[in-house]
Structures are given as C-alpha cells and as structure tokens.
Enzyme design. Structure first.
Site, short mmCIF file in Angstrom:
data_model
loop_
_atom_site.label_atom_id
_atom_site.label_comp_id
_atom_site.label_asym_id
_atom_site.label_seq_id
_atom_site.Cartn_x
_atom_site.Cartn_y
_atom_site.Cartn_z
N ASP A 65 1.17 -0.98 -0.19
CA ASP A 65 -0.44 0.17 -0.16
C ASP A 65 1.16 1.07 0.10
OD1 ASP A 65 -1.96 1.51 -0.05
OD2 ASP A 65 -2.32 1.19 2.01
N ASN A 107 -2.62 2.68 12.42
CA ASN A 107 -3.64 2.23 12.91
C ASN A 107 -4.03 0.66 12.30
OD1 ASN A 107 -6.91 1.77 12.87
ND2 ASN A 107 -6.51 1.60 10.51
N HIS A 108 -2.58 0.46 11.63
CA HIS A 108 -2.29 -0.53 11.65
C HIS A 108 -1.20 -0.88 11.43
CE1 HIS A 108 -3.35 1.77 7.59
NE2 HIS A 108 -2.54 1.34 7.54
N GLN A 173 -3.31 -5.11 6.17
CA GLN A 173 -3.14 -4.41 7.09
C GLN A 173 -3.83 -4.75 8.67
OE1 GLN A 173 -4.15 -1.30 4.10
NE2 GLN A 173 -1.85 -0.37 4.47
N ASP A 175 -5.62 -3.96 11.51
CA ASP A 175 -5.25 -3.49 12.96
C ASP A 175 -4.77 -3.13 13.99
OD1 ASP A 175 -7.44 -2.10 10.65
OD2 ASP A 175 -8.44 -1.24 12.03
N ARG A 203 1.56 13.86 9.59
CA ARG A 203 0.11 14.00 9.54
C ARG A 203 -0.77 11.68 10.26
NH1 ARG A 203 -2.39 9.68 6.00
NH2 ARG A 203 -3.17 10.67 5.17
N ASP A 205 -2.37 9.59 9.78
CA ASP A 205 -3.22 8.34 8.99
C ASP A 205 -4.23 7.54 9.88
OD1 ASP A 205 -3.04 7.07 6.40
OD2 ASP A 205 -2.96 5.31 7.66
N GLU A 245 -5.84 13.18 9.70
CA GLU A 245 -7.20 12.70 8.07
C GLU A 245 -8.33 11.71 9.13
OE1 GLU A 245 -6.94 9.67 4.36
OE2 GLU A 245 -6.14 9.26 6.77
N HIS A 311 -2.41 12.07 -2.45
CA HIS A 311 -2.07 11.11 -3.18
C HIS A 311 -2.95 9.88 -3.30
CE1 HIS A 311 -1.84 10.46 1.79
NE2 HIS A 311 -1.93 9.11 1.36
N ASP A 312 -4.30 10.26 -2.58
CA ASP A 312 -5.36 9.26 -2.85
C ASP A 312 -6.58 10.00 -3.87
OD1 ASP A 312 -4.36 7.05 -0.13
OD2 ASP A 312 -5.41 9.12 0.46
C1 GLC Z 1 -4.48 6.88 4.41
C2 GLC Z 1 -4.17 7.10 3.46
C3 GLC Z 1 -4.06 5.57 2.18
C4 GLC Z 1 -3.59 4.82 2.79
C5 GLC Z 1 -4.48 4.32 3.94
C6 GLC Z 1 -4.32 2.92 5.70
O1 GLC Z 1 -6.13 6.72 4.53
O2 GLC Z 1 -4.09 8.30 2.75
O3 GLC Z 1 -3.00 6.51 1.57
O4 GLC Z 1 -3.69 3.36 2.39
O5 GLC Z 1 -5.06 5.59 4.94
O6 GLC Z 1 -3.26 3.26 5.60
#
Ligand code: GLC
Length: 548
Positions: A65, A107-108, A173, A175, A203, A205, A245, A311-312
């Site tokens: 990812d 998160n993961h 990934q 959690d 930043r 995530d 985010e 980037h998304d």
């Molecule tokens: C966030 C990132 C994204 C990523 C996701 C999982 O949304 O911006 O690019 O795939 O988290 O980490």
C-alpha cells in the site's frame, strides 16, 4: 498578529508540501527516489516558499500500500537511505527554515511486522492482544472495508487459530488494538523516537479508524487516546504539530479538535476540497460559499489544512448524490478514472482540462482560504496522472524535473513509469520544473507568487473570515481581516466574464491595492465595480480601512 503572539502556533500559517521520497528524486541511479535526492531538492522547495514538508511513509514496508504497511516503525526503507540520511535531511530542511512532519501510520501494521508475525504464531504470545481478534466476524455495526471491490470484509480468518482479525483497510494491514495499553505505549515510543530525531510533527493516518475500532468497549472514550497523544507529543517537543486525516463532515470533525483540551492541531478540510471541485464543474460559487460560511469556528490554536488534491483518490463522499454525479460526469467520464464508487484517481491539472486560467483560479482559491495550504508534489507544475500505473498509483508517478530522459528524476528507468500515455500533454517534455522556473507566466511562477502573498498576509490564516454577497452566483467574494489589515478576494468560477459591484461598507474600505496584478482601485459613489474575466481571480489589499 505580532510574531511574538503567533509564531508558537506555526502550523496555522504553514505552507505544507506532501511528497513521497520514493518518487521525488533519485540520487544514486537505481530508479528509486531517496533521501539524498530529496535533500538535494530542499533548495527548490525553499525557493518555492514551502515552510513544512510532509513526508509520506519511508519506513521498511511490504510495499503493498505504497508504504502505508510498515514492518518496522523505527527504521528506513533501505531503498531510500538510512537513519543517517534522515538526520541529514532534517538538518538541511531546518537550515532553510523548513519544518518536517512525517506520516504516523498506527491504525495498522503490515502483516509482516514482527508483532503480527508473533501474534499469529501463538494465541499466547504477548503480541496477540496487539491486534483485534474475534471467534467469528461480529454482527451489528456493519463495517465496510475502505477499499470495496478489493476487500469483501474487514475480518480475515487466520487459518492457524481459526480466529478472525480486523483490518479496516487491506487484509495485509491488520488493525492495532488501541484498547491495549501496551499498544498505546508503543505508539508513544514511536512518537518519542521521531521527535527526538528532530521531526516537527505528524500527519496521523486514518484517525477515525484508529481511535474507534469496532468492538471497542462502549464505556471507552476513544478520544482519550488523542488527548493523551497530544499531551505526550507536547511534552517531548512543544512545537510538534498533530495533523489528522479525518474524512468527515465539519461538524463531526469538531470532536477531533477536542474540547477544553486539544486533540488534533490541524485537520484536513475534506468538505471544502470536495465542494471546490463541485464549484469548478458547475461554474457556481454558491455551494462553496455555503460550506465556508458554515465551517465551524475553532480554537485559535487550531487550524484547517486546506488542499485540493492528495495522494489518494479525490473522494466525493461528502457531497450530495446529484452533486457527486455531476462531478463524476465532468471530471471522470471514463469508468477507469473512478475507484471504490466514491472517488476519482486523477490529478488536478488534467481534470481542469489543463486550462491555465482554471488552474490559476484553483490555486488562487486554495491560498486565499483561511488555513494551512497543502500541495501534493507536482501540483505546482500541473503534472498529470498516469492511468496505466493503476488506481491510486496513477497520481503518484515520479516528479518531473526537466525534459531529460526520465524527466530528470533518475538516470535510469524509474521503478515507476514516467512517460505516461503518448501525447498526453503532461509528460516531462511538456510539464517540468526546469522550463517553468524560466517562464514568468508558468503555473510554477504563479504558485510561487501566491505562496509569497499568502505568507505576507497573515490575516488569511489568522483573521476573521467573511463571505460577502457578490450578487453573482459564479463569483466567490471573501475577506480576511485582522487588526488593521484586510484582504478582499474575488474568484469567478464561470467561463464567462462577470460584473460585480460591492459596497464600500461591505468591503470595509474605499481603496484597494491589487496584490497580484499591481495597481489600485478607488471606490466611487460608495461602491467598487469589478469586471472579472472568465475564471479571473483578484487579491485586493484594503488600504484605506473604515473603522469598525
Ligand atoms: C490513509 C492513506 C492511504 C492509505 C490508508 C491506509 O487513508 O491516505 O493512502 O492507503 O490510509 O493506511
């Protein structure tokens, strides 16, 4: 607004530039960008006026990812360099007055992270409870995977134990379990490590997923973790910023700023970004004016990180159904340009047809809105996407420095294509830094001017923000005012000229100085008259202010 009062809160006026080291500049000719390559380009970013770099994940990764699947939170992906290079980069960036923030992806982990490998090997491992396990996928609280189509469920069966683990994103990934105090302590150590090394913040995530895993005990206050993290980061580095985010409507984002105690210092403003595209498509400023008028007021120590692309995918989730359909139809006519039923995997320039007038409008808007503007690398030159790289990778092709082979990114063929579709008009032959730096009419030169005007007008980020009634649906008129300074902004979203009249009483002054084109305007008969060309933008300093 004296620096003595404001400079501690540097993030309120930061100009943030997001990049992936892997695709920015290769220094050793292996086709992969690296830390040394980036260090060599700091000068360029400083000249552009960037005050804060946001580095996408650069730690060791399984790279399924794009680095958001980390296998070691304390290391550096060996293709990019090592910790020594990170320290050098920080030194060089700091030397040019630039802060550096990094992605905090907790998160993961990757499923190859040693914690998960151990957790999987034995149910008695101390790492088992680092992740979220269930005997069977729980009912209720329906949870859809973030990448529908690629994943069917957020629960994956672990064949060895027969239990299921949670993965909000891809199955590789898993959690982390934030309910476990050991996991929270690990996250604190990670934050402590990187701040000690010199990074200026994070930043964060996927914040809502991070703090609210399904199955968390009802009595747990998920926000306690963010408060704890904010306190901890503050103790370790008083100036460190937490930029989150949180892809939710404004009113829900308020919870993430925190109440009497701060949680996040900055949050991306997803609603405004999505609505801006609606305004571009419809040639109508009203939806944007409405969203901006209703944007909640937040504490003076906190701010919005404004952006157009990242980037998304350009998610359209926060728009109404008919609005989303309109944006999809106009900007992503081809099914392949759409992902997950909610977003568009294109860069801004081609979406706006490469029309220099529309690109100027878009970036002028970005830098005129209260908040800390965020650019995604390559936006400043109007790079295009490369659909053949597939889905979100389409917008992550290497930076285009010059017309040379491989766009000056690398001496060898990059690990990711750079040529794009033939005749796309967005390849390095057409779009590159070298040429635009020498062209006063280029997008790059314009963005440079916008950044310098933004930095010279702290009232944009600090001041009181008012949307004025322009009397024309296509025109957004807004004013930012602090102390005895104020700037008036006009943006015409229409492809036709528009005539706007504003009363001096509403503007708050009767003389205006044009910050972009130069020259002055004097009010007559208590009003200003503006003839705006198609897609025009004006930045007007109010030089003779009326007393309020
Ligand atoms: C966030 C990132 C994204 C990523 C996701 C999982 O949304 O911006 O690019 O795939 O988290 O980490």
């Amino acid at each position: 607004m004296r620096p003595a009062d404001t400079s501690d809160l540097w993030w309120r006026t930061a100009v943030i530039y997001c990049l992936d080291i892997e695709t920015f500049q290769d220094s050793d000719g292996d086709g992969v960008g690296d830390l040394e390559g980036l260090a060599n380009r700091i000068e360029y970013l400083a000249e552009l006026g960037i005050t804060c770099l946001w580095l996408m994940p650069f730690q060791p990764t399984r790279d399924l990812d794009d680095g958001y699947d980390i296998t070691d939170f304390y290391g550096v992906d060996p293709r990019l360099g090592d910790l020594g290079h990170v320290v050098e980069l920080l030194r060089i960036a700091h030397g040019r007055g630039m802060r550096v923030i990094i992605d905090l992806v907790v998160n993961h982990t990757s499923d190859r992270h040693p914690w998960f490998v151990a957790a999987r090997r034995s149910t008695r491992s101390r790492y088992r409870d680092y992740y979220v396990w269930r005997d069977r996928p729980p009912r209720g609280r329906p949870k859809h995977p973030v990448f529908p189509g690629e994943e069917q469920s957020v629960w994956e069966k672990d064949e060895r134990s027969g239990q299921y683990y949670l993965h909000s994103f891809y199955r590789h990934q898993p959690d982390l379990n934030l309910e476990n105090p050991d996991v929270r302590a690990e996250i604190a150590r990670i934050v402590g490590f990187w701040t000690k090394l010199g990074v200026d913040g994070f930043r964060i995530d996927a914040v809502p997923f991070l703090i609210q895993p399904p199955g968390a005990a009802d009595e747990t206050d998920p926000h306690a973790f963010l408060r704890e993290l904010r306190r901890f980061a503050g103790r370790r580095a008083g100036h460190a910023v937490l930029l989150g985010e949180v892809g939710l409507p404004h009113r829900d984002q308020l919870d993430y700023f925190g109440g009497s105690e701060t949680e996040l210092d900055l949050q991306f403003d997803f609603v405004t970004a999505q609505t801006a595209f609606l305004a571009f498509v419809r040639g109508d400023a009203r939806p944007l004016a409405k969203v901006l008028r209703r944007r909640p007021t937040i504490d003076v120590r906190q701010g919005w990180a404004t952006f157009l692309r990242n980037h998304d995918e350009l998610s359209l989730e926060l728009l109404e159904k008919d609005e989303r359909a309109a944006v999809f139809a106009a900007l992503a006519p081809d099914e392949k340009q759409r992902v997950y039923g909610r977003g568009i995997v294109r860069r801004l320039a081609p979406m706006l047809g490469g029309d220099p007038r529309r690109l100027r409008l878009a970036y002028s808007l970005l830098f005129s809105l209260p908040g800390a503007p965020v650019l995604f690398y390559g936006e400043e030159i109007g790079m295009g996407e490369q659909p053949e790289l597939g889905d979100r990778a389409a917008v992550r092709s290497p930076m285009q420095w010059d017309r040379g082979a491989y766009g000056g990114f690398s001496a060898t063929r990059p690990s990711r294509s750079i040529t794009g579709i033939p005749d796309s008009g967005y390849g390095p032959d057409h779009v590159n830094v070298h040429d635009q730096l020498r062209d006063p009419d280029s997008l790059l030169s314009f963005v440079q001017v916008l950044i310098s005007r933004y930095r010279a007008a702290p009232e944009i980020a600090w001041g009181e923000f008012t949307v004025l009634d322009a009397g024309e649906h296509a025109v957004l008129a807004h004013r930012c005012r602090a102390d005895d300074r104020a700037v008036l902004f006009l943006h015409n979203f229409s492809d036709e000229p528009r005539h706007v009249e504003l009363k001096t009483a509403d503007v708050g002054g009767d003389r205006l100085h044009d910050l972009l084109a130069g020259g002055a305007e004097q009010a007559e008969d208590g009003r200003f008259v503006f003839d705006l060309a198609a897609y025009a933008q004006r930045w007007l300093r109010i030089t003779e202010m009326e007393r309020s």
